[in-house]
Structure formats: C-alpha cells, structure tokens
Design a protein around this motif. Structure first.
Motif, PDB file in Angstrom:
ATOM      1  N   ASN A 162       0.898   5.427  -9.869  1.00 34.49           N
ATOM      2  CA  ASN A 162       1.118   5.400 -11.314  1.00 34.49           C
ATOM      3  C   ASN A 162      -0.168   5.748 -12.050  1.00 34.49           C
ATOM      4  N   LYS A 163      -0.072   6.719 -12.926  1.00 35.95           N
ATOM      5  CA  LYS A 163      -1.247   7.157 -13.687  1.00 35.95           C
ATOM      6  C   LYS A 163      -1.805   6.053 -14.581  1.00 35.95           C
ATOM      7  N   ASP A 164      -0.944   5.117 -15.001  1.00 36.67           N
ATOM      8  CA  ASP A 164      -1.423   4.029 -15.855  1.00 36.67           C
ATOM      9  C   ASP A 164      -2.045   2.886 -15.042  1.00 36.67           C
ATOM     10  N   ARG A 165      -2.193   3.091 -13.756  1.00 32.30           N
ATOM     11  CA  ARG A 165      -2.833   2.167 -12.809  1.00 32.30           C
ATOM     12  C   ARG A 165      -2.052   0.868 -12.615  1.00 32.30           C
ATOM     13  N   SER A 166      -0.765   0.876 -13.015  1.00 33.95           N
ATOM     14  CA  SER A 166       0.055  -0.310 -12.790  1.00 33.95           C
ATOM     15  C   SER A 166       0.555  -0.320 -11.342  1.00 33.95           C
ATOM     16  N   VAL A 167       0.782  -1.508 -10.843  1.00 33.83           N
ATOM     17  CA  VAL A 167       1.291  -1.671  -9.479  1.00 33.83           C
ATOM     18  C   VAL A 167       2.419  -2.698  -9.494  1.00 33.83           C
ATOM     19  N   LYS A 168       3.239  -2.656  -8.450  1.00 36.67           N
ATOM     20  CA  LYS A 168       4.265  -3.678  -8.267  1.00 36.67           C
ATOM     21  C   LYS A 168       3.800  -4.618  -7.178  1.00 36.67           C
ATOM     22  N   THR A 169       4.114  -5.903  -7.358  1.00 36.88           N
ATOM     23  CA  THR A 169       3.792  -6.891  -6.337  1.00 36.88           C
ATOM     24  C   THR A 169       4.755  -6.725  -5.166  1.00 36.88           C
ATOM     25  N   VAL A 170       4.426  -7.355  -4.048  1.00 33.33           N
ATOM     26  CA  VAL A 170       5.309  -7.294  -2.886  1.00 33.33           C
ATOM     27  C   VAL A 170       6.670  -7.892  -3.232  1.00 33.33           C
ATOM     28  N   SER A 171       6.702  -8.980  -3.967  1.00 32.06           N
ATOM     29  CA  SER A 171       7.972  -9.601  -4.359  1.00 32.06           C
ATOM     30  C   SER A 171       8.804  -8.664  -5.236  1.00 32.06           C
ATOM     31  N   GLU A 172       8.164  -7.944  -6.145  1.00 34.85           N
ATOM     32  CA  GLU A 172       8.887  -6.984  -6.985  1.00 34.85           C
ATOM     33  C   GLU A 172       9.445  -5.833  -6.150  1.00 34.85           C
ATOM     34  N   ILE A 173       8.664  -5.353  -5.194  1.00 37.15           N
ATOM     35  CA  ILE A 173       9.115  -4.276  -4.319  1.00 37.15           C
ATOM     36  C   ILE A 173      10.313  -4.748  -3.487  1.00 37.15           C
TER      37      ILE A 173
ATOM     38  N   HIS B  50       1.417 -16.106   0.388  1.00 33.93           N
ATOM     39  CA  HIS B  50       1.395 -14.795   1.035  1.00 33.93           C
ATOM     40  C   HIS B  50       0.715 -13.779   0.138  1.00 33.93           C
ATOM     41  N   PHE B  51       0.359 -12.648   0.734  1.00 29.56           N
ATOM     42  CA  PHE B  51      -0.219 -11.551  -0.029  1.00 29.56           C
ATOM     43  C   PHE B  51       0.814 -11.032  -1.026  1.00 29.56           C
ATOM     44  N   GLU B  52       0.367 -10.791  -2.267  1.00 24.88           N
ATOM     45  CA  GLU B  52       1.235 -10.238  -3.308  1.00 24.88           C
ATOM     46  C   GLU B  52       0.676  -8.950  -3.900  1.00 24.88           C
ATOM     47  N   THR B  53      -0.557  -9.012  -4.415  1.00 22.92           N
ATOM     48  CA  THR B  53      -1.070  -7.839  -5.131  1.00 22.92           C
ATOM     49  C   THR B  53      -2.594  -7.755  -5.201  1.00 22.92           C
ATOM     50  N   ALA B  54      -3.305  -8.746  -4.736  1.00 20.24           N
ATOM     51  CA  ALA B  54      -4.763  -8.773  -4.878  1.00 20.24           C
ATOM     52  C   ALA B  54      -5.420  -7.915  -3.803  1.00 20.24           C
ATOM     53  N   LEU B  55      -5.567  -6.634  -4.115  1.00 16.89           N
ATOM     54  CA  LEU B  55      -6.146  -5.704  -3.147  1.00 16.89           C
ATOM     55  C   LEU B  55      -7.284  -4.945  -3.803  1.00 16.89           C
ATOM     56  N   ASP B  56      -8.396  -4.878  -3.103  1.00 15.05           N
ATOM     57  CA  ASP B  56      -9.570  -4.185  -3.611  1.00 15.05           C
ATOM     58  C   ASP B  56      -9.945  -3.069  -2.637  1.00 15.05           C
ATOM     59  N   PRO B  57      -9.702  -1.795  -3.019  1.00 14.43           N
ATOM     60  CA  PRO B  57     -10.191  -0.708  -2.170  1.00 14.43           C
ATOM     61  C   PRO B  57     -11.719  -0.772  -2.141  1.00 14.43           C
ATOM     62  N   THR B  58     -12.294  -0.748  -0.969  1.00 15.98           N
ATOM     63  CA  THR B  58     -13.742  -0.901  -0.857  1.00 15.98           C
ATOM     64  C   THR B  58     -14.452   0.391  -0.479  1.00 15.98           C
ATOM     65  N   SER B  59     -13.720   1.492  -0.454  1.00 10.07           N
ATOM     66  CA  SER B  59     -14.360   2.785  -0.208  1.00 10.07           C
ATOM     67  C   SER B  59     -14.055   3.724  -1.374  1.00 10.07           C
TER      68      SER B  59
ATOM     69  N   LEU C  74       0.817  -1.216   0.000  1.00 10.08           N
ATOM     70  CA  LEU C  74       0.000   0.000   0.000  1.00 10.08           C
ATOM     71  C   LEU C  74       0.851   1.268   0.000  1.00 10.08           C
ATOM     72  N   THR C  75       1.885   1.314   0.825  1.00  8.94           N
ATOM     73  CA  THR C  75       2.695   2.535   0.889  1.00  8.94           C
ATOM     74  C   THR C  75       3.495   2.734  -0.392  1.00  8.94           C
ATOM     75  N   TYR C  76       3.844   1.666  -1.072  1.00 13.21           N
ATOM     76  CA  TYR C  76       4.602   1.776  -2.317  1.00 13.21           C
ATOM     77  C   TYR C  76       3.710   2.177  -3.491  1.00 13.21           C
ATOM     78  N   ASN C  77       2.522   1.635  -3.577  1.00 16.23           N
ATOM     79  CA  ASN C  77       1.671   1.800  -4.757  1.00 16.23           C
ATOM     80  C   ASN C  77       0.604   2.882  -4.665  1.00 16.23           C
ATOM     81  N   TYR C  78       0.287   3.372  -3.471  1.00 10.87           N
ATOM     82  CA  TYR C  78      -0.805   4.338  -3.314  1.00 10.87           C
ATOM     83  C   TYR C  78      -0.298   5.668  -2.763  1.00 10.87           C
ATOM     84  N   VAL C  79      -0.874   6.749  -3.217  1.00 11.08           N
ATOM     85  CA  VAL C  79      -0.496   8.096  -2.808  1.00 11.08           C
ATOM     86  C   VAL C  79      -0.934   8.351  -1.359  1.00 11.08           C
TER      87      VAL C  79
END
Length: 105
Positions: free
Chosen positions: A87-98, A70-79, A25-30
């Motif tokens: 990233n403006k292109d909505r790409s994210v890095k997985t935990v392993s990539e980070i 383990h958790f990698e990237t499957a996250l759904d903001p629910t609010s 979350l801290t890596y991929n979200y503003v």
C-alpha cells in the motif's frame, strides 16, 4: 537444564509464530515469497522479538515483536533493501484482519 528449557521455549515460539509472520509479510509487502526465522530473544521489558529474513536472502532482515499472545503487526525491517509495502499509504493489515478477510471469502 535452564538452558535446555530456554531452547525448547524458543523452538516453540518460532514454530508457533512462523505462519503468522509469513502471512503478514506476504500479504503486506511486495514480492515476499519466503520467510526464514533465525532466532528469538526477550528484551528487558519482557517483549519477545523474533529475527529473520525474507526471500532466501540473509541481507533482507526483520525484527518482529510479540506484544500480546501472538504476533500481529509489530515488524521492523532492519535492512535498507527490504521489500516495499504494497500500500502506497504505508498502511498494513494485522494478522487477525488478514485471517478475518480469508474466512469471509
């Protein structure tokens, strides 16, 4: 006894996955600076889901799915007011990539 085992398993999952979800979350979200996990459940297909919120704001909720070990990237903001992706292109890095990026530094 089974109820206690379930609670122990949930506590273990939350403790193990907290740092991984935080890192993602801290890596991929503003503006995400704090992550609180509120619980977990297993859906009918056997996938474990962890619920939580960010920035000490219980209205900024998410649901994180653990599809492998383990958790990698499957996250759904629910609010609707959840922080935006960095990233403006909505790409994210997985935990392993980070983690690989951190180790390369």
């Amino acid at each position: 006894m089974k109820q206690q085992q379930t609670k122990n398993l949930e506590a273990t999952i939350l403790k193990t996955e907290q740092p991984r979800i935080e890192k993602y979350l801290t890596y991929n979200y503003v503006g995400v600076h704090d992550v609180t996990l509120t619980g977990s459940h297993t859906n009918p297909t056997g996938v474990i889901h962890i619920a939580g919120y960010v920035n000490d704001n219980p209205t900024l909720t998410f649901d994180a799915g653990i599809y492998d070990d383990h958790f990698e990237t499957a996250l759904d903001p629910t609010s609707k007011d959840f922080p935006l992706l960095k990233n403006k292109d909505r790409s994210v890095k997985t935990v392993s990539e980070i983690e690989a990026e951190e180790q390369a530094k």
